[in-house]
Design a protein around this motif. Structure first.
Motif, PDB file in Angstrom:
ATOM      1  N   HIS A 175    -123.651  89.133 -15.382  1.00 12.28           N
ATOM      2  CA  HIS A 175    -124.884  88.752 -14.556  1.00 12.28           C
ATOM      3  C   HIS A 175    -125.859  87.911 -15.210  1.00 12.28           C
ATOM      4  O   HIS A 175    -126.144  88.157 -16.474  1.00 12.28           O
ATOM      5  CB  HIS A 175    -125.494  90.023 -14.266  1.00 12.28           C
ATOM      6  N   SER A 194    -124.336  75.933 -18.828  1.00 10.18           N
ATOM      7  CA  SER A 194    -123.605  76.498 -17.808  1.00 10.18           C
ATOM      8  C   SER A 194    -124.478  77.684 -17.041  1.00 10.18           C
ATOM      9  O   SER A 194    -124.586  77.597 -15.986  1.00 10.18           O
ATOM     10  CB  SER A 194    -122.103  76.901 -18.163  1.00 10.18           C
ATOM     11  N   LEU A 195    -124.754  78.683 -17.952  1.00  7.67           N
ATOM     12  CA  LEU A 195    -125.626  79.577 -17.490  1.00  7.67           C
ATOM     13  C   LEU A 195    -126.968  79.386 -16.784  1.00  7.67           C
ATOM     14  O   LEU A 195    -127.286  79.772 -15.865  1.00  7.67           O
ATOM     15  CB  LEU A 195    -126.116  80.586 -18.600  1.00  7.67           C
ATOM     16  N   CYS A 244    -126.114  78.072 -13.246  1.00  9.15           N
ATOM     17  CA  CYS A 244    -125.886  79.323 -12.509  1.00  9.15           C
ATOM     18  C   CYS A 244    -127.412  79.659 -12.078  1.00  9.15           C
ATOM     19  O   CYS A 244    -127.289  80.264 -10.895  1.00  9.15           O
ATOM     20  CB  CYS A 244    -125.000  80.580 -13.013  1.00  9.15           C
ATOM     21  N   ARG A 283    -129.293  78.338  -9.427  1.00  4.88           N
ATOM     22  CA  ARG A 283    -128.840  78.738  -7.779  1.00  4.88           C
ATOM     23  C   ARG A 283    -129.154  80.114  -7.795  1.00  4.88           C
ATOM     24  O   ARG A 283    -129.785  79.984  -6.609  1.00  4.88           O
ATOM     25  CB  ARG A 283    -127.458  78.699  -8.155  1.00  4.88           C
ATOM     26  N   HIS A 333    -122.080  85.705 -12.391  1.00  2.68           N
ATOM     27  CA  HIS A 333    -121.663  84.135 -12.774  1.00  2.68           C
ATOM     28  C   HIS A 333    -120.209  84.213 -13.435  1.00  2.68           C
ATOM     29  O   HIS A 333    -119.601  83.210 -13.445  1.00  2.68           O
ATOM     30  CB  HIS A 333    -122.620  83.678 -13.725  1.00  2.68           C
ATOM     31  N   ILE A 334    -119.716  85.451 -13.639  1.00  5.30           N
ATOM     32  CA  ILE A 334    -118.395  85.388 -14.280  1.00  5.30           C
ATOM     33  C   ILE A 334    -117.858  86.602 -13.785  1.00  5.30           C
ATOM     34  O   ILE A 334    -118.355  87.812 -13.795  1.00  5.30           O
ATOM     35  CB  ILE A 334    -118.463  85.175 -15.768  1.00  5.30           C
ATOM     36  N   PRO A 352    -122.989  74.688 -10.871  1.00  7.85           N
ATOM     37  CA  PRO A 352    -122.026  75.649 -11.026  1.00  7.85           C
ATOM     38  C   PRO A 352    -120.545  75.182 -10.392  1.00  7.85           C
ATOM     39  O   PRO A 352    -120.491  74.758  -9.564  1.00  7.85           O
ATOM     40  CB  PRO A 352    -122.418  76.974 -10.424  1.00  7.85           C
ATOM     41  N   THR A 378    -114.129  76.881 -14.438  1.00  8.72           N
ATOM     42  CA  THR A 378    -115.131  77.296 -13.348  1.00  8.72           C
ATOM     43  C   THR A 378    -114.688  76.968 -11.981  1.00  8.72           C
ATOM     44  O   THR A 378    -113.648  76.259 -11.854  1.00  8.72           O
ATOM     45  CB  THR A 378    -116.533  76.461 -13.588  1.00  8.72           C
ATOM     46  N   GLU A 421    -118.199  79.211  -7.097  1.00  7.44           N
ATOM     47  CA  GLU A 421    -118.833  80.534  -7.007  1.00  7.44           C
ATOM     48  C   GLU A 421    -119.119  80.989  -8.575  1.00  7.44           C
ATOM     49  O   GLU A 421    -119.885  81.889  -8.455  1.00  7.44           O
ATOM     50  CB  GLU A 421    -118.078  81.366  -6.547  1.00  7.44           C
ATOM     51  N   GLY A 422    -118.614  80.224  -9.705  1.00 16.35           N
ATOM     52  CA  GLY A 422    -118.921  80.932 -11.023  1.00 16.35           C
ATOM     53  C   GLY A 422    -117.823  80.588 -11.681  1.00 16.35           C
ATOM     54  O   GLY A 422    -116.887  79.704 -11.798  1.00 16.35           O
ATOM     55  N   ARG A 423    -117.422  81.404 -12.823  1.00 14.40           N
ATOM     56  CA  ARG A 423    -116.407  81.444 -13.787  1.00 14.40           C
ATOM     57  C   ARG A 423    -115.338  82.680 -13.647  1.00 14.40           C
ATOM     58  O   ARG A 423    -115.764  83.740 -13.209  1.00 14.40           O
ATOM     59  CB  ARG A 423    -116.987  81.270 -15.135  1.00 14.40           C
TER      60      ARG A 423
END
Length: 231
Positions: free
Chosen positions: A13, A108-109, A112, A115, A120-121, A180, A186, A189-191
Motif C-alpha cells: 500500500h 513509480s510510487l 501511484c 492517482r 500498488h503492488i 502508473p 507494471t 492498475e499497479g505492479r
C-alpha cells in the motif's frame, strides 16, 4: 505437474502519511516496526538524508502488508521519528546505478500516489521461480527477467545475507507518460509479480524477533525496497 505459484506473498500500500497509517495498524493489533529508508548526503561532507521510499509492514502468518511512502527532499520531518535511515554503501562504480534505481522506484510510487492511496503492488510466492518464468513465457505472458537481490538477514538467521529472487509481470502493451503502468513490472492498475520462496533458516530468525497479532507467527519477507542487485 507441481504448482509453480502457491500463495499470496505480499501486497503493498502506498500512503501519504506513514505516521497515521502505522498508528492505525497498531490500533488493529499489529506490531508495526520502525520504518526504514535509504539515505545519502545531498552534498559532499553533508549528513545523510532520507530519499526514495520509506517502508514498514504488518505481518500475517504466511504473507505481509507493506506500507510505503515517497520521500522527497525536505520530507525528513514528515517521517516517523523512529525511522531507521540506511546509508547507501556500495562500490563507487555501482552507487550511481543504485541511486538511479531507488529514484525510479520512488517515481513509480509517486505516480501511484498521484492517482490514489492504497494498493500498488501484488506479489505471489513460488517454490520454483525459474519454472514459473518459463511457463509464463510459453503462455505468452510478458514479464521481466528473474532478478536476484541481496540484503542483510535478521538477527538470529542461519546466514548473514539473504538472497531474494523475483520477477514482475509486464502489461500487454507498452505504456507511455508518467502514469502508473509505465515501465517494467507494471500494468495500469499497479505492479504484479512473483517472489521465490525464502530460505526457512532466514524466516525462522525473523520469527524470533518480529511479533505480530496472535496467533500469527511472524516470518521474514522482502518487505523493504532497500535491496541491491548482485553484480
Amino acid at each position: 505437474m507441481p504448482h509453480d505459484t502457491t500463495r499470496l506473498h505480499h501486497v503493498g500500500h502506498i500512503v501519504e502519511n506513514l505516521v497515521e497509517v502505522s498508528v492505525l495498524y497498531e490500533r488493529l493489533g499489529f506490531v508495526v516496526p520502525s520504518p526504514s529508508c535509504p539515505a545519502m548526503p545531498r552534498s559532499e561532507g553533508a549528513a545523510p538524508e532520507p530519499f526514495g521510499a520509506a517502508t514498514t509492514h504488518a505481518d500475517f502468518p504466511d504473507s505481509f502488508l507493506e506500507l510505503a511512502t515517497c520521500v522527497k527532499e525536505g520530507d525528513a520531518g514528515r517521517l516517523p521519528a523512529d525511522t531507521r535511515l540506511v546509508p547507501l554503501e556500495a562500490p563507487a562504480e555501482v552507487l550511481p546505478l543504485l541511486v538511479e534505481r531507488i529514484s525510479g522506484t520512488s517515481a513509480s510510487l509517486a505516480a501511484c500516489l498521484d492517482r490514489f492511496q492504497g494498493l500498488h503492488i501484488l506479489m505471489f510466492s513460488s517454490p520454483a521461480i525459474d519454472e514459473a518464468a518459463v511457463r509464463r513465457t510459453a503462455a505468452g505472458v510478458r514479464r521481466g527477467g528473474v532478478n536476484t537481490v541481496r540484503r542483510e538477514a535478521p538477527s538470529g538467521a542461519d546466514s548473514a545475507i539473504e538472497t531474494i529472487r523475483y520477477l514482475e509481470i509486464d502489461a500487454d502493451e507498452p505504456h507511455t507518460g508518467t502514469a502508473p503502468g509505465t515501465g517494467s513490472g507494471t500494468v495500469p492498475e499497479g505492479r504484479v509479480g512473483i517472489v521465490a520462496d525464502l530460505d526457512p533458516g532466514i524466516q525462522s530468525g525473523s520469527s524470533r524477533s518480529r511479533p505480530c497479532p496472535q496467533p500469527c507467527r511472524a516470518r521474514r519477507h522482502p518487505r523493504s525496497r532497500l535491496w541491491w542487485r548482485t553484480p
